[in-house]
Scaffold this motif. Structure first.
Motif, short mmCIF file in Angstrom:
data_model
loop_
_atom_site.label_atom_id
_atom_site.label_comp_id
_atom_site.label_asym_id
_atom_site.label_seq_id
_atom_site.Cartn_x
_atom_site.Cartn_y
_atom_site.Cartn_z
N VAL A 123 0.85 -1.20 0.00
CA VAL A 123 0.00 0.00 0.00
C VAL A 123 0.88 1.24 0.00
N ARG A 124 0.82 2.00 -1.09
CA ARG A 124 1.64 3.20 -1.22
C ARG A 124 1.01 4.42 -0.57
N SER A 125 -0.32 4.49 -0.55
CA SER A 125 -0.99 5.64 0.06
C SER A 125 -2.44 5.28 0.34
N LEU A 126 -3.11 6.13 1.14
CA LEU A 126 -4.49 5.90 1.54
C LEU A 126 -5.31 7.19 1.39
N VAL A 127 -6.54 7.04 0.94
CA VAL A 127 -7.54 8.12 0.98
C VAL A 127 -8.72 7.56 1.77
N LEU A 128 -9.01 8.15 2.91
CA LEU A 128 -10.04 7.65 3.81
C LEU A 128 -11.19 8.65 3.88
N SER A 129 -12.40 8.17 3.70
CA SER A 129 -13.57 9.06 3.67
C SER A 129 -14.67 8.51 4.57
N MET A 218 -10.75 12.58 3.77
CA MET A 218 -11.76 13.35 3.04
C MET A 218 -13.13 13.07 3.65
N ASP A 219 -13.57 13.93 4.57
CA ASP A 219 -14.85 13.76 5.27
C ASP A 219 -15.83 14.84 4.87
N THR A 220 -17.12 14.51 4.97
CA THR A 220 -18.17 15.50 4.76
C THR A 220 -18.58 16.09 6.10
N PHE A 254 -18.78 10.84 -3.35
CA PHE A 254 -18.24 10.46 -4.65
C PHE A 254 -19.31 10.50 -5.73
N LEU A 255 -20.60 10.47 -5.33
CA LEU A 255 -21.70 10.61 -6.27
C LEU A 255 -22.32 12.00 -6.24
N SER A 256 -22.45 12.56 -5.04
CA SER A 256 -23.11 13.85 -4.90
C SER A 256 -22.18 15.03 -5.17
N ARG A 257 -20.88 14.87 -4.88
CA ARG A 257 -19.89 15.93 -5.11
C ARG A 257 -18.72 15.37 -5.91
N PRO A 258 -18.95 14.81 -7.10
CA PRO A 258 -17.86 14.15 -7.82
C PRO A 258 -16.77 15.10 -8.26
N ASP A 259 -17.11 16.37 -8.55
CA ASP A 259 -16.08 17.31 -8.99
C ASP A 259 -15.06 17.56 -7.89
N GLU A 260 -15.54 17.77 -6.66
CA GLU A 260 -14.64 18.02 -5.54
C GLU A 260 -13.85 16.76 -5.16
N VAL A 261 -14.54 15.64 -5.12
CA VAL A 261 -13.88 14.38 -4.75
C VAL A 261 -12.79 14.04 -5.77
#
Length: 425
Positions: A123-129, A218-220, A254-261
């Motif tokens: 695992v090189r990196s993580l994105v956690l939401s 990456m949290d809402t 990832f569905l509601s704010r795809p541009d920002e995500v």
């Protein structure tokens, strides 16, 4: 979440362009999408309890067109975390992938951390939401957790759906909820039971070997099924991680704010040293969903909304002639509009020869005028039905308007005859 769900136009286009892979590995059936240049280390997306591989279709379309490889997987039927780690390792070996970057939401984020804990070299990196570090608090909220494996399908679905907020919501969040609910309906009882078992099975994430600088959180900030306390524990565990907060987005940004995500995902991949290969992009045409022509026009808008350090990343990358960032919501809307326009044009060609000759040119092209105003979620058949109904209304009006003078003339002649008859008498 009420009413009949109609698949978005860009999702229909995605399904027509990106193949779905299904491979059996030992006793596990893996279902996944794999799109983008194979020479690029992949970003692997892991969904939550209610998600499938399909929920990340906007990320696949966007990032693959920018030269990144994206793999979105379904969580197979595994009943404990050790089994998950072993099965996922075998899956990576089967598709010949050694070093990965993981993006996980909710349960997917927890499973990503467990795999990074067991195999830090892969695992090189993580994105956690919107995720968590331990399952004890979640298990305590489910009194029937010990018998989840024997629970009927309808009760499992009801429990999963009750965790999704219902009621009045912003349209883009409501659309994301409808999409995920439709995906839940496709899951079998074993799929749902195994995912809930992973959620309540006692486990916790120990401090990882991977550096905090290689982690993005990456949290809402609005409503989410994962409590704020659990999300705060993740932020406290990785104090050096990059924070990418979204003001809104609900459980499925990832569905509601795809541009920002997608913006944050691209910035993360650049930050950890993943080099995109747009020269190797093929498959989805640029004028279709996820195309790059509109992205170049809209790139500046994302730069203004990004943090200062992200702006420096964007500035340096643009000097190296790398593809510009783009709001993916705009891409998907353009894609849907193009799909609807094309379908309306074809329906116009089919309907025009059958229209009455007395119709004017403007009446014959009424379906062309309607296309921009039809909801993007309409399918081709629904557009044809609407156009047919409108044409039927115009036909009725035309017949009525032509019959009225005839009817009035008949009344007038009848009245004249009666007057003459009375005079003769």
């Amino acid at each position: 979440m009420k009413g009949v769900f109609s698949a978005p136009g860009d999702y229909i286009y995605f399904k027509s362009q990106v193949p779905l892979h299904k491979i059996p590995i030992y006793s596990k059936q893996w279902r996944y999408y794999d799109f983008g240049p194979k020479v690029v280390p992949p970003l692997i997306c892991l969904p939550g309890t209610a998600g499938t591989a399909d929920v990340y279709y906007k990320q696949i379309m966007s990032l693959s067109m920018k030269g990144y490889r994206v793999i979105s997987v379904d969580i197979p039927c595994v009943w404990n975390h050790h089994e998950w780690i072993h099965a996922f390792e075998k899956f990576l070996d089967a598709i010949d992938v050694h070093h990965i970057h993981l993006y996980g939401t909710s349960l997917g984020g927890f499973l990503a951390q467990l795999f990074a804990q067991r195999h830090p070299r892969r695992v090189r990196s993580l994105v956690l939401s919107n995720t968590f570090l331990e399952t004890s608090s979640i298990s305590a909220a489910i009194p029937w957790a010990p018998i989840v494996g024997w629970t009927p399908s309808f009760l499992l679905k009801r429990f999963v759906l009750t965790g999704i907020r219902d009621g009045p919501q912003e349209p883009f969040i409501a659309d994301s909820v409808d999409f995920v609910v439709a995906q839940v309906e496709t899951l079998s009882r074993d799929n749902l039971a195994s995912r809930l078992s992973l959620t309540v099975d006692a486990a916790s994430v120990v401090p990882l070997v991977i550096s905090d600088s290689l982690i993005t959180i990456m949290d809402t900030n609005d409503f989410c099924a994962i409590s704020q306390q659990l999300k705060d524990q993740v932020s406290e565990r990785y104090p050096g991680a990059r924070q990418a907060s979204l003001k809104t987005g609900g459980d499925f940004p990832f569905l509601s704010r795809p541009d920002e995500v997608n913006l944050h995902l691209q910035l993360h991949l650049r930050r950890v040293g993943v080099e995109a290969r747009p020269d190797l992009v093929k498959g989805i045409p640029k004028d279709g969903a996820g195309g790059s022509s509109s992205e170049q026009n809209n790139g500046k808008g994302d730069t203004d909304d990004a943090p200062e350090d992200d702006k420096r990343d964007l500035g340096s990358s643009s000097n190296e002639n790398k593809p510009s960032l783009a709001p993916e919501g705009t891409d998907s809307q353009i894609s849907e509009y193009q799909l609807l326009t094309n379908s309306c044009r074809s329906s116009d060609k089919c309907l025009a020869p059958h229209l009455p000759h007395a119709f004017s040119h403007n009446e014959q092209t009424i379906d062309k005028c309607l296309a921009p105003h039809l909801p993007h979620a309409f399918s081709h058949n629904e557009q044809t039905i609407v156009a047919s109904k409108v044409l039927s209304n115009f036909t009725c009006e035309f017949i009525i308007l032509n019959l009225i003078p005839l009817y009035l003339g008949t009344l007038f002649n009848d009245l004249k005859c009666r007057n003459l008859d009375s005079l003769c008498r």
